[in-house]
Write an enzyme that holds these catalytic residues in place. Structure first.
Site, PDB file in Angstrom:
ATOM      1  N   CYS B  86     -65.136 -56.336  -8.712  1.00 14.16           N
ATOM      2  CA  CYS B  86     -65.565 -55.578 -10.126  1.00 14.16           C
ATOM      3  C   CYS B  86     -66.604 -54.745  -9.898  1.00 14.16           C
ATOM      4  O   CYS B  86     -66.420 -53.800  -9.334  1.00 14.16           O
ATOM      5  CB  CYS B  86     -65.721 -56.636 -11.067  1.00 14.16           C
ATOM      6  N   HIS B 192     -60.959 -60.597 -11.048  1.00 15.77           N
ATOM      7  CA  HIS B 192     -62.069 -61.780 -10.664  1.00 15.77           C
ATOM      8  C   HIS B 192     -61.463 -63.070  -9.993  1.00 15.77           C
ATOM      9  O   HIS B 192     -61.181 -64.080 -10.612  1.00 15.77           O
ATOM     10  CB  HIS B 192     -62.922 -61.974 -11.852  1.00 15.77           C
ATOM     11  N   GLU B 194     -62.921 -65.503  -8.528  1.00 12.69           N
ATOM     12  CA  GLU B 194     -63.867 -66.455  -9.065  1.00 12.69           C
ATOM     13  C   GLU B 194     -63.680 -67.073 -10.311  1.00 12.69           C
ATOM     14  O   GLU B 194     -64.280 -68.082 -10.769  1.00 12.69           O
ATOM     15  CB  GLU B 194     -65.248 -66.119  -8.597  1.00 12.69           C
TER      16      GLU B 194
END
Lengths: 98, 210
Positions: B86, B192, B194
């Site tokens: 990002c 993302h 994560e």
């Protein structure tokens, strides 16, 4: 020495801020064919003045010295602009003495 | 593996990335934006998402010029892996480690939703789960990948596209969601991983990403 740097998004790029402002203006009865939003940065270069005067200490002609200082300062302002202030992929700029 | 996780003022995904690194069994080396680090002390660096330096000037512009990124450049030049997520993608483009730039979404709105991306080319280090279609969340206002025609052609010809969106969510040219460098050790994406580590998060396609 002060420099004004006018930065605009490139024409090919969709300028969403400009478009939003343009839409508002047109909706409120203004006739605007294009509105683009950029930014204006004022740089005051202290260091370059000193460097230039040090380098050119031998010159006796005051106007020559002033021109030299200004040229060195502009060069520095352009360097800062191209290395940091703009991304040439998406922005263009013009520079003016203030 | 010792993985450096970078925090700038305004980074807000660093702790999620720390959890991701730990979940993969690696050691976290926290890195602060003002710090230089020895490249021998870090095996991989991750530049997490957020709004570094408040997105001032341009997103990623000031972070890209911070001391820690000088060390990241050195790390990358040694062939070690560097991952951007990002805002980390925006920062790596601004450093020049990756081609192109991320600009405002074409619809002008912040996009926050689950999205699907498709693997185009593999990197040397990342996204090794074997999955070719990944469902991952995105959350960005400036995620539209842009490059001029010549640059875009080069990116395609050299096989530097990492992921494409299966549905274009932000106006990215050629649906590009992630790119890599020529050496394939530096790569970044807007979604993302994560935030998609385990089923309870809504999906686990981000597991085995590093």
């Amino acid at each position: 020495m002060k420099w004004g740097i006018k930065i605009l998004p490139r024409e090919v790029l969709l300028d969403t801020q400009g478009r939003a402002v343009q839409d508002y203006l047109n909706q409120s009865g203004q006739e605007v064919s294009q509105c683009r939003v950029g930014k204006y940065i004022v740089l005051d270069l202290k260091q370059t003045d000193k460097e230039a005067s040090d380098k050119d200490a031998s010159s006796k002609d005051a106007s020559d010295k002033e021109a030299f200082k200004k040229e060195a300062s502009k060069k520095k302002a352009i360097e800062i602009t191209e290395q940091t202030l703009i991304n040439p992929l998406i922005e263009t700029y013009t520079i003016e003495s203030l | 593996m010792k993985i450096g996780v970078i925090t700038f003022p305004g980074t807000n995904c660093d702790q999620d990335v720390v959890k991701m690194v730990q979940a993969h069994g690696h050691t976290v080396i926290p890195l602060w934006h003002k710090d230089r680090f020895e490249t021998s002390a870090v095996d991989m660096a991750i530049v997490p998402g957020g709004f570094s330096y408040g997105d001032y000037l341009r997103c990623g512009a000031l972070a890209a010029r911070s001391p820690v990124m000088h060390s990241v450049r050195e790390l990358a030049s040694k062939g070690k892996p560097v991952l951007g997520i990002c805002n980390g993608f925006q920062i790596l483009c601004e450093t020049g480690l990756l081609p192109g730039v991320l600009v405002r979404n074409d619809h002008g709105q912040f996009t926050d939703k689950w999205t699907e991306i498709e693997l185009v080319q593999t990197t040397r280090f990342f996204a090794q789960s074997g999955k070719t279609r990944l469902r991952l969340p995105v959350a960005h206002g400036e995620g539209r990948f842009y490059a001029d025609k010549a640059e875009l052609d080069k990116i395609e010809d050299q096989g530097l596209v990492w992921f494409r969106y299966t549905e274009n969510i932000n106006g990215s040219l050629n649906n590009i969601a992630g790119v890599m460098n020529k050496q394939k050790n530096v790569a970044a994406l807007m979604p993302h991983p994560e935030r998609a580590m385990f089923e309870w998060m809504g999906g686990n396609d981000g597991f085995k990403f590093i």
